[in-house]
Design a protein around this motif. Structure first.
Motif, PDB file in Angstrom:
ATOM      1  N   LEU A   1       0.830  -1.211   0.000  1.00 29.80           N
ATOM      2  CA  LEU A   1       0.000   0.000   0.000  1.00 29.80           C
ATOM      3  C   LEU A   1       0.861   1.256   0.000  1.00 29.80           C
ATOM      4  O   LEU A   1       0.572   2.223  -0.706  1.00 29.80           O
ATOM      5  CB  LEU A   1      -0.948   0.002   1.200  1.00 29.80           C
ATOM      6  CG  LEU A   1      -2.017  -1.093   1.221  1.00 29.80           C
ATOM      7  CD1 LEU A   1      -2.837  -1.003   2.503  1.00 29.80           C
ATOM      8  CD2 LEU A   1      -2.905  -1.021  -0.009  1.00 29.80           C
ATOM      9  N   ALA A   2       1.929   1.252   0.784  1.00 28.56           N
ATOM     10  CA  ALA A   2       2.833   2.398   0.814  1.00 28.56           C
ATOM     11  C   ALA A   2       3.476   2.607  -0.555  1.00 28.56           C
ATOM     12  O   ALA A   2       3.594   3.746  -1.037  1.00 28.56           O
ATOM     13  CB  ALA A   2       3.893   2.203   1.886  1.00 28.56           C
ATOM     14  N   ALA A   3       3.903   1.520  -1.202  1.00 33.33           N
ATOM     15  CA  ALA A   3       4.531   1.621  -2.522  1.00 33.33           C
ATOM     16  C   ALA A   3       3.591   2.255  -3.545  1.00 33.33           C
ATOM     17  O   ALA A   3       4.036   2.993  -4.427  1.00 33.33           O
ATOM     18  CB  ALA A   3       4.986   0.240  -2.983  1.00 33.33           C
ATOM     19  N   ARG A   4       2.295   2.005  -3.404  1.00 31.08           N
ATOM     20  CA  ARG A   4       1.325   2.578  -4.342  1.00 31.08           C
ATOM     21  C   ARG A   4       1.286   4.100  -4.282  1.00 31.08           C
ATOM     22  O   ARG A   4       0.864   4.753  -5.235  1.00 31.08           O
ATOM     23  CB  ARG A   4      -0.077   2.033  -4.069  1.00 31.08           C
ATOM     24  CG  ARG A   4      -0.213   0.580  -4.425  1.00 31.08           C
ATOM     25  CD  ARG A   4      -1.610   0.086  -4.151  1.00 31.08           C
ATOM     26  NE  ARG A   4      -1.597  -1.357  -4.030  1.00 31.08           N
ATOM     27  CZ  ARG A   4      -2.579  -2.077  -3.579  1.00 31.08           C
ATOM     28  NH1 ARG A   4      -3.708  -1.507  -3.205  1.00 31.08           N
ATOM     29  NH2 ARG A   4      -2.476  -3.384  -3.500  1.00 31.08           N
ATOM     30  N   VAL A   5       1.699   4.668  -3.165  1.00 29.36           N
ATOM     31  CA  VAL A   5       1.717   6.132  -3.033  1.00 29.36           C
ATOM     32  C   VAL A   5       3.151   6.670  -2.991  1.00 29.36           C
ATOM     33  O   VAL A   5       3.387   7.790  -2.545  1.00 29.36           O
ATOM     34  CB  VAL A   5       0.897   6.615  -1.812  1.00 29.36           C
ATOM     35  CG1 VAL A   5      -0.571   6.293  -1.991  1.00 29.36           C
ATOM     36  CG2 VAL A   5       1.430   6.033  -0.514  1.00 29.36           C
ATOM     37  N   GLY A   6       4.102   5.845  -3.447  1.00 29.80           N
ATOM     38  CA  GLY A   6       5.484   6.299  -3.588  1.00 29.80           C
ATOM     39  C   GLY A   6       6.332   6.267  -2.331  1.00 29.80           C
ATOM     40  O   GLY A   6       7.364   6.917  -2.268  1.00 29.80           O
TER      41      GLY A   6
END
Length: 146
Positions: free
Chosen positions: A114-119
Motif C-alpha cells: 500500500l505504501a509503494a502505491r503512493v510512492g
C-alpha cells in the motif's frame, strides 16, 4: 473527530500465545509528528475510550487484540470503539475500495504494498524478530535501527 495512527512492535507469536506482549508503540495524531514510546496501557486507554478519536492502523484487529491481552481493561473499550465505528484498518479499507471500483483483489494489500502505491518505500528493520530483547529498555538506549 481526531485521528490517531498507531502500530505496535511485539514479542514473537508463539504456540499458545497468539497475542504476544507489546514492546513499543509508534503513534501520531493527524496534526503531530510520529512518536515511538514503550508500551503504555494508560495512553491507549485514554485514546480508545475517547469518543472523539478514530484509531487507524494496519492489521488493527491484531494490535487491538495484543493490547487486550496485555491489559484486560481495554477489552470493553475496544469493543465499544468497534461498535461505534471508531476503528479503521488501512489494509481492509484499501481492499474494500478496490472491490468497489472493480479492481484486482488478487494484488497485495500488505502495508508495504500500500505504501509503494503512493510512492513510499517501507523498510522493515532487522529487529522484527528481536523486540523482546528491548522490552523495558528506554528507547533512547535502543540500538540504531531498532
Amino acid at each position: 473527530m481526531r485521528t490517531f495512527f498507531w502500530d505496535h512492535e511485539t514479542e514473537l507469536i508463539d504456540r499458545g500465545r497468539l497475542a504476544p506482549p507489546p514492546v513499543c508503540t509508534s503513534f501520531a495524531f493527524e496534526d503531530a509528528p510520529v512518536q515511538v514510546e514503550l508500551w503504555d496501557a494508560e495512553r491507549m486507554i485514554a485514546v480508545v475510550s475517547d469518543p472523539s478519536t478514530i484509531s487507524v492502523g494496519a492489521n488493527t484487529a491484531y494490535d487491538a487484540t495484543v493490547q487486550m491481552a496485555a491489559d484486560p481493561r481495554l477489552i470493553p473499550l475496544w469493543v465499544a470503539a468497534y461498535c461505534d465505528g471508531r476503528v479503521r484498518d488501512v489494509q481492509i479499507d484499501a481492499k474494500l475500495l478496490t472491490i468497489a471500483s472493480g479492481g484486482n483483489t488478487k494484488t497485495s494489500f500488505s502495508l508495504k504494498a500500500l505504501a509503494a502505491r503512493v510512492g513510499i518505500t517501507l523498510e522493515k528493520d532487522n529487529w522484527r524478530t528481536r523486540y523482546k530483547a528491548l522490552r523495558g529498555v528506554p528507547i533512547k538506549y535502543w540500538p540504531q535501527g531498532a
